[in-house]
Design a protein around this motif. Sequence first.
Motif, PDB file in Angstrom:
ATOM      1  N   LYS A 268      67.627 -30.342   6.070  1.00  0.00           N
ATOM      2  CA  LYS A 268      66.658 -30.786   5.073  1.00  0.00           C
ATOM      3  C   LYS A 268      66.381 -29.616   4.126  1.00  0.00           C
ATOM      4  CE  LYS A 268      61.850 -32.301   4.935  1.00  0.00           C
ATOM      5  NZ  LYS A 268      60.649 -32.447   5.755  1.00  0.00           N
ATOM      6  N   GLU A 269      66.127 -29.939   2.875  1.00  0.00           N
ATOM      7  CA  GLU A 269      65.809 -28.939   1.855  1.00  0.00           C
ATOM      8  C   GLU A 269      64.314 -28.620   1.883  1.00  0.00           C
ATOM      9  OE1 GLU A 269      67.206 -26.625  -1.466  1.00  0.00           O
ATOM     10  OE2 GLU A 269      68.363 -28.000  -0.242  1.00  0.00           O
ATOM     11  N   ASP A 270      63.987 -27.354   1.781  1.00  0.00           N
ATOM     12  CA  ASP A 270      62.582 -26.947   1.696  1.00  0.00           C
ATOM     13  C   ASP A 270      62.090 -27.132   0.265  1.00  0.00           C
ATOM     14  OD1 ASP A 270      60.053 -25.532   2.024  1.00  0.00           O
ATOM     15  OD2 ASP A 270      61.062 -23.886   0.977  1.00  0.00           O
ATOM     16  N   THR A 271      61.014 -27.876   0.085  1.00  0.00           N
ATOM     17  CA  THR A 271      60.397 -28.003  -1.241  1.00  0.00           C
ATOM     18  C   THR A 271      59.019 -27.345  -1.260  1.00  0.00           C
ATOM     19  OG1 THR A 271      59.543 -30.184  -0.656  1.00  0.00           O
ATOM     20  CG2 THR A 271      61.637 -30.111  -1.856  1.00  0.00           C
ATOM     21  N   SER A 272      58.318 -27.370  -0.148  1.00  0.00           N
ATOM     22  CA  SER A 272      56.952 -26.830  -0.087  1.00  0.00           C
ATOM     23  C   SER A 272      56.933 -25.325  -0.277  1.00  0.00           C
ATOM     24  CB  SER A 272      56.306 -27.189   1.249  1.00  0.00           C
ATOM     25  OG  SER A 272      56.275 -28.572   1.426  1.00  0.00           O
TER      26      SER A 272
ATOM     27  N   VAL B 140      59.262 -23.433  -1.662  1.00  0.00           N
ATOM     28  CA  VAL B 140      59.725 -23.137  -3.022  1.00  0.00           C
ATOM     29  C   VAL B 140      58.581 -23.346  -4.011  1.00  0.00           C
ATOM     30  CG1 VAL B 140      61.280 -23.900  -4.864  1.00  0.00           C
ATOM     31  CG2 VAL B 140      62.147 -23.646  -2.529  1.00  0.00           C
ATOM     32  N   ASN B 141      57.849 -24.428  -3.840  1.00  0.00           N
ATOM     33  CA  ASN B 141      56.723 -24.713  -4.734  1.00  0.00           C
ATOM     34  C   ASN B 141      55.649 -23.624  -4.643  1.00  0.00           C
ATOM     35  OD1 ASN B 141      55.260 -26.523  -6.574  1.00  0.00           O
ATOM     36  ND2 ASN B 141      53.850 -26.695  -4.850  1.00  0.00           N
TER      37      ASN B 141
ATOM     38  N   LEU C 217      54.930 -31.193   0.638  1.00  0.00           N
ATOM     39  CA  LEU C 217      54.777 -30.597  -0.690  1.00  0.00           C
ATOM     40  C   LEU C 217      53.370 -30.832  -1.222  1.00  0.00           C
ATOM     41  CD1 LEU C 217      55.983 -29.255  -3.223  1.00  0.00           C
ATOM     42  CD2 LEU C 217      56.776 -31.506  -3.926  1.00  0.00           C
TER      43      LEU C 217
ATOM     44  N   THR D 198      50.439 -27.815  -1.339  1.00  0.00           N
ATOM     45  CA  THR D 198      49.963 -27.461  -2.682  1.00  0.00           C
ATOM     46  C   THR D 198      48.465 -27.674  -2.799  1.00  0.00           C
ATOM     47  OG1 THR D 198      52.093 -28.105  -3.627  1.00  0.00           O
ATOM     48  CG2 THR D 198      50.240 -27.924  -5.150  1.00  0.00           C
TER      49      THR D 198
END
Length: 181
Positions: A26-30, A32-33, A143, A147
Amino acid sequence: MSGENASDSYSAGILIVSDSVSKREKEDTSGVNLFNILLSNKYFPVTSIEQYCVPDELTDIKGILENWADTKNIDLILTVGGTGFSPRDVTPEATRAVIDREAPHLATHMILGCCEKSKFSVLSRSVCGMRGQSLILNLPGSLKGSTECFEMIAPILSHAIDQLKGKTKSVNTFHLEIQKK
């Protein structure tokens, strides 16, 4: 002390706690954000950001938190993920095992503020605390959740870190300013 003005910048670390991200399923988005939010200097100046990912394993999480706080002296450490009810969610337990002092009202303010946006925020078991001169905050893995939780307390973090680091000049100046309001 030298370097005690309010314009000092801070170091940060973002620890992604996720079995699936650590296995590259799975790609990390949290993370990175949060990296981009910190890099923007929207809330306070950040000079450096460490980023790492570990699986939901108590010893792995503890090891990074201890290294970042004790060896790298990172000012602000954000964990992302592992705060829910799943049996593998052990980030709060790892955090409690490494902190010297808990900051329960940071976690409370963060979660209560987010509850106005989502009733599921109460399912986060976030822990906030201090190890040495590092402030450690657990954020949810989503995410949106990470945030919102970060932005709920971000405006007070530089003051909290200044207190933790004993920057009495900037702390006293800030206290005088808020007394005038």
